[in-house]
Design a protein around this motif. Structure first.
Motif, PDB file in Angstrom:
ATOM      1  N   PHE A  67       0.832  -1.203   0.000  1.00 49.50           N
ATOM      2  CA  PHE A  67       0.000   0.000   0.000  1.00 49.50           C
ATOM      3  C   PHE A  67       0.871   1.260   0.000  1.00 49.50           C
ATOM      4  O   PHE A  67       0.809   2.084   0.903  1.00 49.50           O
ATOM      5  CB  PHE A  67      -0.968   0.018   1.190  1.00 49.50           C
ATOM      6  N   GLN A  73      -5.896   1.548  -0.196  1.00 45.36           N
ATOM      7  CA  GLN A  73      -6.191   0.975   1.110  1.00 45.36           C
ATOM      8  C   GLN A  73      -7.506   1.539   1.663  1.00 45.36           C
ATOM      9  O   GLN A  73      -8.353   0.793   2.165  1.00 45.36           O
ATOM     10  CB  GLN A  73      -5.044   1.261   2.082  1.00 45.36           C
ATOM     11  N   THR A  83      -7.647  -4.425   5.750  1.00 49.39           N
ATOM     12  CA  THR A  83      -6.356  -4.338   5.075  1.00 49.39           C
ATOM     13  C   THR A  83      -5.203  -4.399   6.072  1.00 49.39           C
ATOM     14  O   THR A  83      -5.332  -3.967   7.228  1.00 49.39           O
ATOM     15  CB  THR A  83      -6.236  -3.038   4.252  1.00 49.39           C
TER      16      THR A  83
END
Length: 340
Positions: A67, A73, A83
């Motif tokens: 990310f 995200q 996540t």
């Protein structure tokens, strides 16, 4: 077609099928996506969430990626996907990942392999060993590539799973390495595994069809050296990946995944030309061989893809004509020497 209409079209063509909704009920436990930040990960995880909701069950979907940008995200979290930011090549971070019954392994490195071979091998061969060790009690669907297969005559009906791989170039060799590592740990630890050998997923934002469509629309030359190709709509490929969690086994099962046709690049270009009212520009003569995937076992298990090639062409053409977003992530499907 305005942005709201394009968004509605996207929701419609990414809706889960009745078959997926039934199979998602049979998958025991939560689902973890490793390397969710690539081309297929976000849409596949969102599809899983929609199928779970449609099935009326409780199941957690978790996405793992570096990310590097927080936008993805946040987008995934807003969809209901949990996540975890993680550098998978860092053993300490990898060992902190939760044990989850079902793992879909999407991590890998392709473009930029030339000149960065060591990182490619680390991502495609070393990392699978660490992942297989950490998740030895999980079902693992491990993504691979049709690039591990040999070029064959277009009259061969493609290459089935029984054919010995003949990868060309370091990217394809490292992909075979990934397969072998997952096969090894499937035997060693009795980890149910399915090696998902895909080529090529297409979507209205990227893929072989978008590349051909753009060339036709902009009157750019289309190389016919590799004149034939297999494709499958990404929505169908996503469904098959999720449903494959019910078909993991030990020793590992290898599954070719693509559409049923051996398609002509020339024919695809001519169909787009009808939409754009242009004439395709072709260069070079066909070599008569291509990377062609025989996915008859996949079709036996899951049926033929729901989205036909003509529907995929129509959707892609309308998307381009109405200014839909493109990802500009070319497949380089014409590459014949393994240089990525």
């Amino acid at each position: 077609m305005d942005n709201n209409t394009l968004a509605a079209l996207e929701r419609q063509i990414l809706a889960p099928s009745a078959e997926l909704i039934e199979d998602i009920k049979k998958i025991q436990g939560d689902i973890l996506f490793l390397g969710i930040g690539g081309k297929m990960g976000p849409s596949m995880a969102k599809l899983a969430i929609r199928a779970i909701k449609a099935a009326g069950i409780e199941k957690k979907v978790i996405g793992v990626s570096r990310f590097s940008t927080k936008e993805l995200q946040q987008e995934l979290e807003e969809t209901g996907i949990s996540t975890i930011a993680c550098d998978l090549l860092d053993p300490k971070q990898l060992k902190q990942l939760p044990q989850v019954p079902n793992v879909i392994y999407l991590a890998g490195h392709k473009f930029g392999t030339t000149g960065n071979e060591d990182f490619t091998w680390a991502m495609n061969t070393y990392l699978p060993g660490m992942v297989a060790s950490h998740f030895e009690k999980s079902n693992i669907v491990a993504f691979s590539s049709g690039n591990v297969l040999p070029f064959v005559s277009i009259n061969r009906a493609g290459v089935s799973e029984e054919t010995t791989p003949e990868p060309v170039g370091e990217y394809a060799q490292s992909c075979l390495g990934r397969e072998r590592i997952f096969e090894y740990f499937a035997k060693k630890n009795h980890t149910p595994t399915l090696i998902y050998r895909l080529n090529y997923a297409v979507d209205f934002r990227y893929g072989v069809l978008v590349e051909i469509a753009k060339a036709v629309k902009e009157q750019l030359p289309i190389d016919l050296t590799t004149e034939n190709v297999n494709v499958i709509w990404q929505g169908d490929a996503n469904e098959i990946a999720l449903r494959s969690l019910l078909h993991c086994q030990t020793p590992a099962k290898i599954l070719n995944v693509t559409g049923p046709e051996i398609l002509s690049i020339r024919w695809i270009a001519e169909r787009f030309a009808e939409h754009f009212n242009t004439t395709p520009v072709f260069v070079n003569q066909a070599a008569g061989t291509a990377l062609l995937n025989n996915a008859s076992e996949c079709h036996r298990l899951f049926g033929y893809p729901k989205t036909t090639i003509r529907e995929a062409i129509d959707i892609t053409a309308h998307w381009l004509m109405n200014g839909g977003e493109l990802w500009n992530k070319d497949t380089h499907f014409q590459e014949r020497k393994g240089k990525f």
